[in-house]
Structure formats: C-alpha cells, structure tokens
Design an enzyme around this catalytic site. Sequence first.
Site, mmCIF file in Angstrom:
data_model
loop_
_atom_site.group_PDB
_atom_site.id
_atom_site.type_symbol
_atom_site.label_atom_id
_atom_site.label_comp_id
_atom_site.label_asym_id
_atom_site.label_seq_id
_atom_site.Cartn_x
_atom_site.Cartn_y
_atom_site.Cartn_z
ATOM 1 N N GLU A 397 0.829 -1.119 -0.131
ATOM 2 C CA GLU A 397 0.035 0.111 0.009
ATOM 3 C C GLU A 397 0.948 1.302 0.035
ATOM 4 O OE1 GLU A 397 -3.798 2.233 0.495
ATOM 5 O OE2 GLU A 397 -3.091 0.288 -0.463
ATOM 6 N N THR A 529 -12.166 6.994 -13.460
ATOM 7 C CA THR A 529 -11.251 6.567 -12.447
ATOM 8 C C THR A 529 -11.818 5.230 -11.756
ATOM 9 O OG1 THR A 529 -10.298 7.323 -10.476
ATOM 10 C CG2 THR A 529 -12.623 8.002 -10.592
#
Length: 538
Positions: A397, A529
Amino acid sequence: MFGMLRRTRVVLLVVFFIAGSTLYMLFDYPSEPSLHAFFPPSGIQLDAKELRYRTDAIKEAYMHSWNGYMKYAYPTDELMPMSQKGGNSMSGWGASIIDGLGTATLMELHSVVETQLKFIAKVDYTKNENVISLFETTIRYLGGMLSAFDLLSGPYAESFKARKGEQNYELVNELVNQSIKLADAMKFAFNSTTGIPAGYFRLTDTSINTNDVNIIAGIGTLVLEWTRLSDITGDPQYAQLAQRAQEYLLVVQNPEVGEPFPGLLGTHVRLNDGKFQDSFGGWGALSDSYYEYLIKMFVYDKRRFLRYKERWVQAAESTIKYLASSPASRTDLVYVAEYSNHNQISFKGSHLACFIGGNFLLGGQVLKNTKYNVFGLRLVDGCHNTYSSTPSGLGPENFAWDESLVPAGQKEFFTKNGFYYSGSIDYRLRPEVIESYYHAYMVTRDNKYREWAWDAFKAINSTCRTSSGFTTVSDVSQADGGKKADKQESFWFAEVLKYLFLIFNEEGVQGSERIGFVRGSKQKWVITTEAHPFRVQD
C-alpha cells in the site's frame, strides 16, 4: 517527516526525451521508433489459445466472487468473505452489483447482467440514513450506471437484447432514470457559498456547513460523471454543478498557498471562499483522480475541455521537473515523490499513485507527445518493481526510497530493490498497477505487459482468494500475503477484473470496439477513475 529536496536525486527526465517527439502520430503503435529506442520490444509471443485460457480464468474469478456475494452478501454493498456475510461501507445501495455491471457486460455474462439490471431498477436513491460520500457514490454508482447504459444501448445492445422492443430495452433505459434520481438526491451538496460541494452528507439533513473543507479529488473527480449525465439527458444542470466547482481548481484563488508548483495543487479547499488551506499534495490519496480527470475530460470532448488539457500539461511538466526521482541504490528506476510545499519533497509513494504511469501514457497518446509516453513507461517499470520485488508478488500500500530514512532491517532490501516498506504493507485488491499495465500494453503492443498483468493475477489468486471470493491481505512481504482480512471491495469487480479482462481479450464486441485506445484516428471511449467506460462526444 518530509525530506528536503536533494537535487542530486531528482531526475530531470528531459535528457531521455527525443527532440521533436510531438511529430509522432497518435496511434502509430506498435512500431513507434522513439519508444522502441528506450524500450526495445521483448519479443514475447502469446497465441490465441493462451489468451483464451487467461480470459477464461479472469471470468472464472469474476463468477467466483459474484456467486459468493450472491450467496452470502446480497443485496448489501460488499461481501465479507472470511465471515461470509455482507457489509455496507458504500451507502447500502448494493455497490458491488452496480460497480460490477460494466465488467459483467464486457464479459457478456448475460444472466448476471440481467440480475444486476433488475436490481438497479428497484433501488430507492431518495432514502438513506447513512453518511454518504459524494466522491465514492459518484464514481461507483453514478459512473457504473451511466457506463452500463453507454455499453448496453450501444455496442452490446444486440448481445443483451436491449434494442427498442426487446426484453431488456426498458431495463437499460432505467439506468438513466435511476442516475437522474441519484443525482437529484445528492445535488444539494453543491449548495455552498462557492458551489464547492460537501464531501460527506446525509440525505436526511440537506443543510451544508460552508465552514467545511473538501479535498481536490473530492471536488475534481465529479466532472466526468456529472457532465456525462447532462449529455445523455440533455439537462445541463448536472454538468454546470460539477464544472462550477472545478473552476476553483483550474484557477486557484490563493496560488501562493494552493499551487506550490505550476499545475500541482494543495489538498484541502474551503467551501466558503474556494481558497486552499494547505500546500501539500502529490498524485496519491486525496489528490490523485483530480489530475487523472484533467486529461480524461479532454479525451471526452476536445472542444469543450481544452482548458482542462492545458492544466494537465502544467501538472505533467511540473511532475517531471520537480517530483521525478530515482532511488540512490537503483538509478534505473523512476518514482514520483510527494511534497508539502515548493521546497519540501517527500520520497514516498503508494499503490494508489501507481495509476500515474497509465495517465501519462494516455496523455502522451492523445497529445502526440513521446516525452509523456516515455515517462509513463518508466513509471510503469517502477511500479512493476514494487510487485516483482516482494515475496508475495504484490505491491505494498505504501513504500518509500529516501536512503537517509531506510529502516535498519531493510537496508539490504533497499539496496537491491530501490524502495523499502513504509507504513501500510497490505494489498487491498487495488487496480492501479494493473491499470497502468493495460495502458502500457495498448501503447506499445508489447506482450511483456500482459505477462506482468498475468503475474499479478496469479499472485492475487494465490494469496487473496477464499472459498467465497477475494479479500485484502495484510503483508505483501510474506509469500502467502499474511493474514486475510474480511472485505471484497466493489472495485475488485469494477476495476481489477475489468482491466485484466481488457488486456487479454481482443475478441467479440469488446475487441472490435477497442474499449480504451483504438487503432485508428478516433478515440471512442474514455475510462473513468473507477474503470467505467464512457462513450466520448462526437
């Protein structure tokens, strides 16, 4: 927290770029000489049988996830695959159903699509007691419905019996009616002094706190979906709301704070006067999709959104000049740093920001600019490195590459791989790296990027798969991904599986339509997106 700008580590990538690069035409792949000078073709071959095998495996993953959701979680927002129950983190309107509709359409999963359409027709968007995110609801729900309408009323109308007079025609048109109802239920969020919307609200309380702030991603990632709604319906109010708010990002009211580099902005904007509250930012969380949509609005309609393109070019040039950075131990890699103002650069990145390679490639193709293509491909290489360097085969992440801050236990890892784990090291079923592989393949036609996407899919399948679906894993530094969490995000359906399917499947309707880039002189689709394809304006 933030390292000072070290000029010796900031790579001015202009030295790599060929003069006169803009002479190369938009769709000259797969043999664009300027790109091949920097990225020699791998020569990897994939036959039709292998591509079919991979496509079928990705469709199987969709059906495995969908069947688990229907068994344990329907009609909630998402499956919690470890506890085998449903969760409502996205307003409780069935996010996985609506977010996953476009992917099921592309895969031509007829029975799944019919189930999803029938569900959507009955959703009551006027009733909800939860806190609603305008950003998430726009990209997942509104975007999901509008994209499915474009697909099912267009290239997939025949396949799904959705032409006028056929059995699914009314269900497809109901996608527009439901989109109107959802937008009408939420549009009070724009009732601030400036027209900048509240980021979060309840439908049961339509008052807006104008002393609040919103983030630039929350303001600047509405314009494509709300404009598309206006263009489909012929009602300009939705586009006007989103575009009015966007103006405060196109023309910054206090640039001394809000625009530390040309085109690169701070993060938080006040609703009462439209001024920026801070100077920190980058291409990661809280900012990311604002920059993404600048070039995508231009792709959507080049006549109306020229200013958006110009703003994207400013941001792109500043990114190359000020934020492009190579790790001291691996000068062959390029990443994009974050900043807190014009002279404080933080050498850290995120999985979220790994969409940037694909976004630069989109810009390079649309603007016929090889410099952006080369930079984009270098960024794709850098993000691929965060996957290929870990025991799990998945990227963390968060990561960083400031050699002065390398943890003691990671010095050898940093020397070898050019980054170290920093902050969260889980994998959350995110799509951004695979998204950039998709763009890299479409620009270069090099099967290397398909191999990278397949490697990512195999890693996800081996670490994140459960008996009922797929879930987040806690630690990519472990070969098995560490502990499994308990959430199958709706964007797993909408983004990860869609990009994987698109990169391998070139048959049928999707192949002839070429969702995304096309071979020829006209772009037919732009992808939001949330990876929802919209038909571009003629």
